[in-house]
Design a protein around this motif. Sequence first.
Motif, PDB file in Angstrom:
ATOM      1  N   LYS A  44      -7.492  -2.348  -3.909  1.00 17.46           N
ATOM      2  CA  LYS A  44      -7.164  -2.600  -2.506  1.00 17.46           C
ATOM      3  C   LYS A  44      -6.537  -1.363  -1.866  1.00 17.46           C
ATOM      4  O   LYS A  44      -6.751  -1.094  -0.683  1.00 17.46           O
ATOM      5  CB  LYS A  44      -6.213  -3.796  -2.386  1.00 17.46           C
ATOM      6  CG  LYS A  44      -6.906  -5.147  -2.521  1.00 17.46           C
ATOM      7  CD  LYS A  44      -5.928  -6.269  -2.273  1.00 17.46           C
ATOM      8  CE  LYS A  44      -6.624  -7.622  -2.221  1.00 17.46           C
ATOM      9  NZ  LYS A  44      -7.380  -7.822  -0.975  1.00 17.46           N
ATOM     10  N   ILE A  45      -5.764  -0.620  -2.651  1.00 14.56           N
ATOM     11  CA  ILE A  45      -5.158   0.610  -2.140  1.00 14.56           C
ATOM     12  C   ILE A  45      -6.218   1.688  -1.967  1.00 14.56           C
ATOM     13  O   ILE A  45      -6.275   2.363  -0.938  1.00 14.56           O
ATOM     14  CB  ILE A  45      -4.047   1.104  -3.096  1.00 14.56           C
ATOM     15  CG1 ILE A  45      -2.971   0.028  -3.264  1.00 14.56           C
ATOM     16  CG2 ILE A  45      -3.437   2.399  -2.593  1.00 14.56           C
ATOM     17  CD1 ILE A  45      -1.920   0.363  -4.296  1.00 14.56           C
ATOM     18  N   ILE A  46      -7.079   1.834  -2.974  1.00 17.61           N
ATOM     19  CA  ILE A  46      -8.111   2.867  -2.946  1.00 17.61           C
ATOM     20  C   ILE A  46      -9.083   2.650  -1.790  1.00 17.61           C
ATOM     21  O   ILE A  46      -9.539   3.608  -1.146  1.00 17.61           O
ATOM     22  CB  ILE A  46      -8.871   2.903  -4.292  1.00 17.61           C
ATOM     23  CG1 ILE A  46      -7.912   3.322  -5.416  1.00 17.61           C
ATOM     24  CG2 ILE A  46     -10.064   3.843  -4.223  1.00 17.61           C
ATOM     25  CD1 ILE A  46      -8.515   3.209  -6.810  1.00 17.61           C
ATOM     26  N   CYS A  80      -4.876   4.314   4.400  1.00 16.09           N
ATOM     27  CA  CYS A  80      -4.144   4.952   3.306  1.00 16.09           C
ATOM     28  C   CYS A  80      -4.820   6.259   2.886  1.00 16.09           C
ATOM     29  O   CYS A  80      -4.164   7.279   2.681  1.00 16.09           O
ATOM     30  CB  CYS A  80      -4.041   3.988   2.122  1.00 16.09           C
ATOM     31  SG  CYS A  80      -3.049   4.613   0.753  1.00 16.09           S
ATOM     32  N   LYS A  81      -6.150   6.228   2.784  1.00 13.91           N
ATOM     33  CA  LYS A  81      -6.891   7.435   2.387  1.00 13.91           C
ATOM     34  C   LYS A  81      -6.703   8.555   3.412  1.00 13.91           C
ATOM     35  O   LYS A  81      -6.463   9.704   3.046  1.00 13.91           O
ATOM     36  CB  LYS A  81      -8.376   7.112   2.216  1.00 13.91           C
ATOM     37  CG  LYS A  81      -8.699   6.317   0.956  1.00 13.91           C
ATOM     38  CD  LYS A  81     -10.185   6.206   0.710  1.00 13.91           C
ATOM     39  CE  LYS A  81     -10.857   5.251   1.665  1.00 13.91           C
ATOM     40  NZ  LYS A  81     -12.264   4.977   1.292  1.00 13.91           N
ATOM     41  N   TRP A  82      -6.799   8.195   4.692  1.00 18.45           N
ATOM     42  CA  TRP A  82      -6.638   9.217   5.724  1.00 18.45           C
ATOM     43  C   TRP A  82      -5.193   9.688   5.819  1.00 18.45           C
ATOM     44  O   TRP A  82      -4.932  10.864   6.114  1.00 18.45           O
ATOM     45  CB  TRP A  82      -7.112   8.679   7.072  1.00 18.45           C
ATOM     46  CG  TRP A  82      -8.608   8.724   7.214  1.00 18.45           C
ATOM     47  CD1 TRP A  82      -9.492   7.696   7.057  1.00 18.45           C
ATOM     48  CD2 TRP A  82      -9.393   9.888   7.502  1.00 18.45           C
ATOM     49  NE1 TRP A  82     -10.772   8.140   7.230  1.00 18.45           N
ATOM     50  CE2 TRP A  82     -10.759   9.474   7.518  1.00 18.45           C
ATOM     51  CE3 TRP A  82      -9.087  11.218   7.762  1.00 18.45           C
ATOM     52  CZ2 TRP A  82     -11.789  10.356   7.776  1.00 18.45           C
ATOM     53  CZ3 TRP A  82     -10.122  12.104   8.025  1.00 18.45           C
ATOM     54  CH2 TRP A  82     -11.458  11.670   8.039  1.00 18.45           C
ATOM     55  N   TYR A  83      -4.251   8.811   5.565  1.00 21.49           N
ATOM     56  CA  TYR A  83      -2.829   9.183   5.549  1.00 21.49           C
ATOM     57  C   TYR A  83      -2.576  10.262   4.496  1.00 21.49           C
ATOM     58  O   TYR A  83      -1.966  11.306   4.776  1.00 21.49           O
ATOM     59  CB  TYR A  83      -1.997   7.928   5.282  1.00 21.49           C
ATOM     60  CG  TYR A  83      -0.526   8.154   4.966  1.00 21.49           C
ATOM     61  CD1 TYR A  83       0.339   8.701   5.897  1.00 21.49           C
ATOM     62  CD2 TYR A  83      -0.007   7.792   3.716  1.00 21.49           C
ATOM     63  CE1 TYR A  83       1.688   8.880   5.612  1.00 21.49           C
ATOM     64  CE2 TYR A  83       1.334   7.956   3.418  1.00 21.49           C
ATOM     65  CZ  TYR A  83       2.177   8.508   4.370  1.00 21.49           C
ATOM     66  OH  TYR A  83       3.511   8.687   4.070  1.00 21.49           O
ATOM     67  N   PHE A  84      -3.080  10.044   3.284  1.00 18.42           N
ATOM     68  CA  PHE A  84      -2.919  11.034   2.220  1.00 18.42           C
ATOM     69  C   PHE A  84      -3.702  12.306   2.535  1.00 18.42           C
ATOM     70  O   PHE A  84      -3.236  13.416   2.246  1.00 18.42           O
ATOM     71  CB  PHE A  84      -3.372  10.453   0.877  1.00 18.42           C
ATOM     72  CG  PHE A  84      -2.327   9.626   0.188  1.00 18.42           C
ATOM     73  CD1 PHE A  84      -1.407  10.212  -0.667  1.00 18.42           C
ATOM     74  CD2 PHE A  84      -2.234   8.259   0.409  1.00 18.42           C
ATOM     75  CE1 PHE A  84      -0.433   9.460  -1.302  1.00 18.42           C
ATOM     76  CE2 PHE A  84      -1.264   7.497  -0.218  1.00 18.42           C
ATOM     77  CZ  PHE A  84      -0.360   8.097  -1.071  1.00 18.42           C
TER      78      PHE A  84
END
Length: 500
Positions: free
Chosen positions: A270-272, A277-281
Amino acid sequence: MSVNKLNYKIIAHIMGLLLLCNGGFMLLATIVSFVYKDGVTMQVMLASLLTMFVGVVLMFFTREHQKSINKREGYIVVTFGWIFMSLSGTLPYLFSQSIPSFTNAFFETMSGYTTTGASILNDIEIVPKGVLFWRSLTHWIGGMGIIVLAIAILPLLGIGGMQLFAAEAPGPSTDKLHPRITDTAKRLWLIYVGYTAAETLLLKLAGMNFFDAINHALSTLSTGGFSTKNASVAYWNDKPLIQYIIMLFMLLAGMNFVLSYFGFKGKVQKIIKDEECKWYFFFVFVFTAVATVIIFLQADPSISAIDHPMVYGELESAFRHALFQVLAVITTTGFVSADFTVWTPFLKIFFFGLMFLGGSAGSTAGGMKVVRHLITIRNGILEFKRTLHPRAVLPVRYNQRAVSKEIVFNILAFFILYMLSFIIGSLVLGMLGLDFETAIGGAASSLGNVGPGLGKLSPVNNFDMLPDFGKWWCSFLMLIGRLELFTVLILLTPFFWRNQ
């Protein structure tokens, strides 16, 4: 259209509950003051007892209330809850004479609850420890939302909290951990408390004393930025491990807390798969890389205050300060390891731009939020395609799902309101005599709950130089920024209060 009359009794009852909770938190500061024998124990205790007394009186006289709350009342409770908490939160400063001016005390308190981290204190290190702890605690209370805390308690009163949660978190994310909103609040607070305890322990092991460790943990997880040192986290520039620990928790605090919950449950997929979340990192990685290269090649290495004659040492220092300041600004934590406004003109503009990015929806960070940027950009790209193919159905997609037009329009309206608020905020500060750089920096920092600004409000300065009206104006910008504009601004419209 029929609009029900406002249930003022339930509003006043919840105000009383919030004041009771606020007074209870002040008791913690009283204990800290007593333990460290800082000389203001009685004053902080008096502030606590007075706040709880007013809360109990309000609850007592409104005990016969209708136990239901609608959306309009939810907006009033959230906005006035923040104001009431800020007004009562000034008492420890005023009673202890740590900040004798009511305007300054209110600014410091509003900056605390909104997790902005802007300060008017010129010498933080002489402030009594009990008051310093209270200052950090206002961050921690505001970080996850005083209303989210309250709705974990409201079921005891027979009141549903869904309307409050909607007003507290009006962003596009509607992820829930549990169907019952009170259980969601409890799980979020459990993660919040756990992260705070973990950071406190790690900072203590890394070399901070316990008092500094817990204060910085309270400020980090709330993405606030109040420090116990005049130099902020730059005080520990000779202890890189401390700064890396703070960076780790700034990164976590800027993420959606729901994803942290999924991580603890082992649902890593769910995180991946989460696009925000991906764009934040990705943003953190790219912006850090850009800043590191420029600092290493162009900025004075001594700006990092690290005495490493080796090239490796300078590169590590450049990377660490770049990453630290990128995280501090994107997550709106506002801690300072170096003055980014003196690195290069490009980096000054670069970090000013980052003040408008913000962390993830569902985090304690301020700003516009990454998901809003993503949806706005994708909608803009689709407009080009719609121009070429006017009959094609081209929905904006997020997390592999079509985003409704209502949400897209809401986000576009948010952007317009945000930029108008920034422009008007800058104009007002300019009318007060601030130079261009200071005015736009102060408005962007206050509205985005960042903390440090530009010019005379740079990371090595503070907001004490503002005239009184400027402090009240910035307090208003902090409030509307923290509650994401609509919650507060809707109260300023005539139709909101009209009974038809």
